[in-house]
Design an enzyme around this catalytic site. Structure first.
Site, PDB file in Angstrom:
ATOM      1  N   LYS A   1       0.959  -1.138   0.099  1.00 12.92           N
ATOM      2  CA  LYS A   1      -0.070  -0.074   0.038  1.00 12.92           C
ATOM      3  C   LYS A   1       0.998   1.223  -0.107  1.00 12.92           C
ATOM      4  O   LYS A   1       2.116   1.192   0.472  1.00 12.92           O
ATOM      5  CB  LYS A   1      -1.010   0.036   1.096  1.00 12.92           C
ATOM      6  CG  LYS A   1      -2.105  -1.174   0.911  1.00 12.92           C
ATOM      7  CD  LYS A   1      -3.429  -1.038   1.655  1.00 12.92           C
ATOM      8  CE  LYS A   1      -4.362  -2.014   1.114  1.00 12.92           C
ATOM      9  NZ  LYS A   1      -5.425  -2.330   1.973  1.00 12.92           N
TER      10      LYS A   1
ATOM     11  N   ARG B   1      -3.719 -10.062   4.282  1.00 16.50           N
ATOM     12  CA  ARG B   1      -4.146  -9.889   2.784  1.00 16.50           C
ATOM     13  C   ARG B   1      -2.847  -9.621   1.995  1.00 16.50           C
ATOM     14  O   ARG B   1      -2.667  -8.415   2.173  1.00 16.50           O
ATOM     15  CB  ARG B   1      -5.380  -9.332   2.646  1.00 16.50           C
ATOM     16  CG  ARG B   1      -5.901  -9.387   1.112  1.00 16.50           C
ATOM     17  CD  ARG B   1      -7.104  -8.454   0.924  1.00 16.50           C
ATOM     18  NE  ARG B   1      -7.579  -8.569  -0.364  1.00 16.50           N
ATOM     19  CZ  ARG B   1      -6.835  -7.600  -1.442  1.00 16.50           C
ATOM     20  NH1 ARG B   1      -6.124  -7.003  -1.175  1.00 16.50           N
ATOM     21  NH2 ARG B   1      -7.628  -7.763  -2.766  1.00 16.50           N
TER      22      ARG B   1
HETATM   23  C1  9MG Z   1     -10.139  -5.671  -1.745  1.00 18.96           C
HETATM   24  N1  9MG Z   1      -9.218  -5.054  -0.814  1.00 18.96           N
HETATM   25  C2  9MG Z   1      -7.952  -4.250  -1.032  1.00 18.96           C
HETATM   26  N2  9MG Z   1      -7.569  -3.989   0.172  1.00 18.96           N
HETATM   27  C3  9MG Z   1      -8.196  -4.543   1.026  1.00 18.96           C
HETATM   28  C4  9MG Z   1      -8.003  -4.647   2.457  1.00 18.96           C
HETATM   29  O1  9MG Z   1      -7.019  -3.943   3.190  1.00 18.96           O
HETATM   30  N3  9MG Z   1      -8.956  -5.453   3.173  1.00 18.96           N
HETATM   31  C5  9MG Z   1      -9.892  -6.076   2.594  1.00 18.96           C
HETATM   32  N4  9MG Z   1     -10.683  -6.950   3.288  1.00 18.96           N
HETATM   33  N5  9MG Z   1      -9.983  -6.168   1.047  1.00 18.96           N
HETATM   34  C6  9MG Z   1      -9.203  -5.338   0.491  1.00 18.96           C
END
Ligand code: 9MG
Length: 274
Positions: A217, A253
């Site tokens: 990010k 994730r």
């Molecule tokens: C789809 N997506 C992109 N970033 C995300 C994040 O931080 N959390 C979740 N649940 N989905 C995300």
């Protein structure tokens, strides 16, 4: 306080079948390339694959329901035909979630926390799948324009508690609910994301499994000179994932599954040696 969770932190691998996602837009849009990437993520140790057919980055083109179903459903069915890996579908649309669950997904990852459509809550209850309720201030298109909080951790925690209550009131079982603080979604790169990461234990304390998405990010680039491309943010992604692990998150994730699995294994072994 540093936590050593009873269970290892689970790793959710990102599998975007979109032409325009912020990190891997277009790379896995073709069906055979996407299935090959799914196999790679599984071989690298992913516990969950998060399949998404619409980008949530600011400025991304909206995708209609039929197109989104056409992007994600054949891929989910193909993965399910050869693997028992858990599959989540990253969508805000109930009809897409419904089709994805019919094809073999067991988790609905909804960045709007079931607020996008009037039937989101009822659909989640009816499907009986797990749901990820994520915090976002504003809408994907404009969320980074001027995010404002007086107390980011308190406000995110209150929102997530309210959405969990709304889901349970609609019939979603408590044990199916995950929470996600939504790093980068309607948050200033450092003024909001950093206190939120530092206060993750307060989100964990709500008593639901927490999913954390920090991989590649922009705040990582902001802390490292300001102009790092997404694939130049691996070190920062690892550092933030481990901060999440130390705060007790249940899953992260990520784009870089193999590196994350290794980092979490080493972190856990050290924590357990205490
Ligand atoms: C789809 N997506 C992109 N970033 C995300 C994040 O931080 N959390 C979740 N649940 N989905 C995300």
């Amino acid at each position: 306080m540093i936590q050593t969770p009873a269970q290892p932190v689970r790793v959710m691998g990102v599998l975007n079948v979109t032409p325009d996602s912020f990190s891997d837009g277009g790379r896995f849009a073709a069906p055979d390339t996407a299935l090959a990437q799914a196999r790679r993520l599984i071989a690298d140790g992913a516990d969950i694959l998060d399949v998404g057919g619409e980008s949530t980055r600011p400025g991304a083109a909206p995708v209609d329901e039929a197109e989104e179903v056409a992007r994600v459903v054949p891929l989910i069915a193909a993965i399910r035909a050869e693997s028992s890996v858990a599959i989540s579908v990253d969508t805000m649309k109930p009809a897409v979630a419904r089709a994805a669950v019919a094809a073999g997904a067991t988790i609905w990852n909804d960045v709007t926390a079931l607020r996008h459509a009037p039937d989101s809550l009822a659909t989640a209850a009816e499907l009986g799948c797990e749901v990820v309720l994520m915090h976002m201030q504003g809408e994907p298109g404009t969320m980074q324009a001027e995010p404002h909080y007086d107390d980011v951790v308190g406000e995110v925690a209150a929102f997530l508690a309210e959405r969990a209550d709304a889901a349970m009131a609609a019939g979603v079982a408590r044990e199916k609910i995950w929470l996600d603080p939504g790093v980068g979604f309607g948050k200033h790169m450092t003024r909001h994301n950093l206190p939120l990461l530092a206060g993750l234990d307060r989100i964990v304390a709500l008593g639901f499994p927490v999913l954390l998405g920090v991989s590649r990010k922009r705040f990582i680039s902001a802390l490292d000179g300001g102009d790092r491309e997404p694939d130049e943010r691996l070190g920062g992604s690892m550092a933030a994932a481990l901060a999440g692990a130390a705060a007790g998150v249940a899953a992260v994730r990520v784009h870089d599954v193999r590196e994350t699995v290794q980092a979490l294994r080493v972190w856990r072994a050290i924590a357990q040696a205490k």
